[in-house]
Design a protein around this motif. Structure first.
Motif, short mmCIF file in Angstrom:
data_model
loop_
_atom_site.label_atom_id
_atom_site.label_comp_id
_atom_site.label_asym_id
_atom_site.label_seq_id
_atom_site.Cartn_x
_atom_site.Cartn_y
_atom_site.Cartn_z
N THR A 169 43.60 33.16 41.42
CA THR A 169 44.37 32.13 42.11
C THR A 169 43.74 31.72 43.44
O THR A 169 44.02 30.64 43.94
CB THR A 169 45.79 32.63 42.38
OG1 THR A 169 45.68 33.86 43.11
CG2 THR A 169 46.53 32.87 41.09
N SER A 170 42.90 32.59 44.02
CA SER A 170 42.35 32.28 45.34
C SER A 170 41.07 31.45 45.26
O SER A 170 40.52 31.06 46.28
CB SER A 170 42.08 33.58 46.11
OG SER A 170 41.06 34.31 45.46
N CYS A 222 44.12 42.95 40.33
CA CYS A 222 43.20 42.32 41.27
C CYS A 222 42.53 41.10 40.65
O CYS A 222 42.31 40.10 41.32
CB CYS A 222 42.14 43.33 41.73
SG CYS A 222 42.83 44.64 42.70
N VAL A 227 51.86 36.91 42.21
CA VAL A 227 51.81 37.27 43.63
C VAL A 227 50.78 36.41 44.36
O VAL A 227 51.00 35.98 45.50
CB VAL A 227 51.52 38.77 43.78
CG1 VAL A 227 51.19 39.14 45.21
CG2 VAL A 227 52.69 39.59 43.32
N GLY A 228 49.64 36.13 43.68
CA GLY A 228 48.59 35.34 44.31
C GLY A 228 49.01 33.91 44.60
O GLY A 228 48.59 33.32 45.59
N TYR A 235 51.81 47.63 45.48
CA TYR A 235 51.05 46.53 46.08
C TYR A 235 51.24 46.47 47.60
O TYR A 235 50.35 46.04 48.33
CB TYR A 235 51.48 45.23 45.41
CG TYR A 235 51.03 43.98 46.07
CD1 TYR A 235 49.68 43.61 46.06
CD2 TYR A 235 51.94 43.13 46.69
CE1 TYR A 235 49.27 42.46 46.67
CE2 TYR A 235 51.52 41.98 47.29
CZ TYR A 235 50.19 41.64 47.29
OH TYR A 235 49.79 40.50 47.90
N ASN A 254 51.93 32.98 45.46
CA ASN A 254 52.86 33.05 46.59
C ASN A 254 54.05 32.10 46.41
O ASN A 254 54.30 31.21 47.21
CB ASN A 254 52.12 32.76 47.90
CG ASN A 254 52.88 33.31 49.08
OD1 ASN A 254 53.85 34.02 48.91
ND2 ASN A 254 52.44 32.96 50.26
N GLY A 271 49.81 39.80 39.01
CA GLY A 271 48.75 39.45 39.96
C GLY A 271 48.67 37.96 40.20
O GLY A 271 48.55 37.50 41.34
N TYR A 276 44.92 38.34 40.84
CA TYR A 276 45.09 37.94 42.23
C TYR A 276 43.94 37.06 42.70
O TYR A 276 44.14 36.09 43.42
CB TYR A 276 45.17 39.20 43.08
CG TYR A 276 45.66 38.98 44.48
CD1 TYR A 276 47.01 38.80 44.74
CD2 TYR A 276 44.76 38.97 45.54
CE1 TYR A 276 47.46 38.60 46.01
CE2 TYR A 276 45.20 38.77 46.83
CZ TYR A 276 46.56 38.59 47.06
OH TYR A 276 47.00 38.39 48.33
N HIS A 323 54.28 46.39 41.69
CA HIS A 323 54.64 45.57 42.84
C HIS A 323 55.02 46.43 44.04
O HIS A 323 54.75 46.08 45.18
CB HIS A 323 55.80 44.64 42.47
CG HIS A 323 55.97 43.51 43.41
ND1 HIS A 323 56.99 43.45 44.31
CD2 HIS A 323 55.24 42.40 43.60
CE1 HIS A 323 56.88 42.35 45.01
NE2 HIS A 323 55.83 41.70 44.59
#
Lengths: 109, 120
Positions: free
Chosen positions: B118-119, B112, B53-54, A72, B56, B50, B115, A69
Motif C-alpha cells: 500500500t505504501s 509486512c 492497516v496500511g 502490531y 489507514n 496488513g 503493509y 493486530h
C-alpha cells in the motif's frame, strides 16, 4: 449438508461475533476460546454438534488477525524483543489453558 | 448499537464464514494437493490485515464490515492452538517446533508484505 445444519452454523457464528465485539479484549477472548475448545474435544458428542461448536462458535470467537493486530503495536514502537516474547507467552499460556480444559472435562464424566 | 452497525457486522461475518468453509472443503476433497487449511486461512487473513492497516482507513462502517466481521470470522486462533496441542499429544516435538516457527515467520512476512504494497 442440509438446511437446518447450515442455519444453526450461521446463527452460532453470529452469536460468537457479537460476543467478541461486546467483550473487545483480545487476550481474554483467546483464553476463553482455548478453554472451550479443549473442553469440547474430549467429549463424545455427535459429529454435526461437534462441527457447529468447533468451526462455528470457537473459530469465529477467537481471531488470529486480532492477535496479529495486538502485536502490531510493538512493531510501531520498535520493541522487537517484546514482540517475540509476547508471541511465545500467549501461545504457551493458551496451550496450558487448553490442557486444563481437556483434563477437566475428562474428570467430569 | 444502531441497526446499520449490526447489518454490516452480519454481512462481513457471513462472507468470512463462507470463505473459511470453502477452503476447508477444498483441502478435504483433493488428497493430491493436501495442505494445511488453517495455516492458509491465517496467513491470508494476516495479508488482508496488513493491507487494511496500511491504507489507514478510519471509516467506521468499513472497519465494522472488514476488520470485525470478515477478518474475525475468517481467521481462527483456537484451531491453531489445537493443532499444536495435537502435535504434543502425538509426541512429534520436532514438527511442533517447525510448525511454530513457520506460523510466526509466515504471518509476519505476509503482514509486512501487505503493509508495503500500500505504501508504493
Amino acid at each position: 449438508m442440509n438446511k437446518k445444519y447450515l442455519l444453526s452454523l450461521l446463527l452460532t457464528a453470529y452469536f460468537a461475533t457479537f460476543l467478541r465485539f461486546y467483550l473487545n479484549n483480545n487476550f481474554v477472548i483467546s483464553i476463553i476460546g482455548s478453554f472451550l475448545y479443549g473442553f469440547v474435544i474430549s467429549r463424545t458428542i455427535s459429529k454435526s454438534k461437534r462441527e457447529i461448536l468447533l468451526t462455528g462458535f470457537c473459530s469465529c470467537f477467537t481471531s488470529f488477525s486480532g492477535f496479529i493486530h495486538f502485536l502490531y503495536q510493538f512493531i510501531i514502537q520498535g520493541y522487537y524483543l517484546k514482540l517475540f516474547l509476547y508471541f511465545n507467552v500467549i501461545v504457551i499460556l493458551n496451550l496450558i489453558i487448553m490442557y486444563i480444559g481437556f483434563q477437566l472435562s475428562r474428570k467430569l464424566t | 448499537m444502531k441497526l446499520d452497525d449490526i447489518i454490516y457486522i452480519l454481512a462481513g461475518s457471513t462472507f468470512g464464514l463462507i470463505v473459511r468453509i470453502f477452503v476447508k472443503h477444498i483441502s478435504l476433497r483433493k488428497k493430491v494437493f493436501s495442505f494445511n487449511n488453517i495455516l492458509i486461512v491465517n496467513v491470508l487473513s494476516s495479508l488482508f490485515l496488513g493491507i487494511f492497516v496500511g491504507l489507514n482507513i478510519t471509516n467506521k462502517n468499513l472497519v465494522l464490515f472488514f476488520s470485525v466481521g470478515f477478518l474475525g470470522c475468517l481467521s481462527t486462533f483456537s484451531s491453531f492452538i489445537y493443532q499444536l496441542f495435537n502435535l504434543i499429544q502425538e509426541r512429534k516435538y520436532l514438527r511442533f517446533v517447525l510448525y511454530y516457527a513457520e506460523v510466526l515467520v509466515l504471518a509476519f512476512l505476509f503482514f509486512c508484505f501487505g503493509y508495503f504494497i500500500t505504501s508504493i
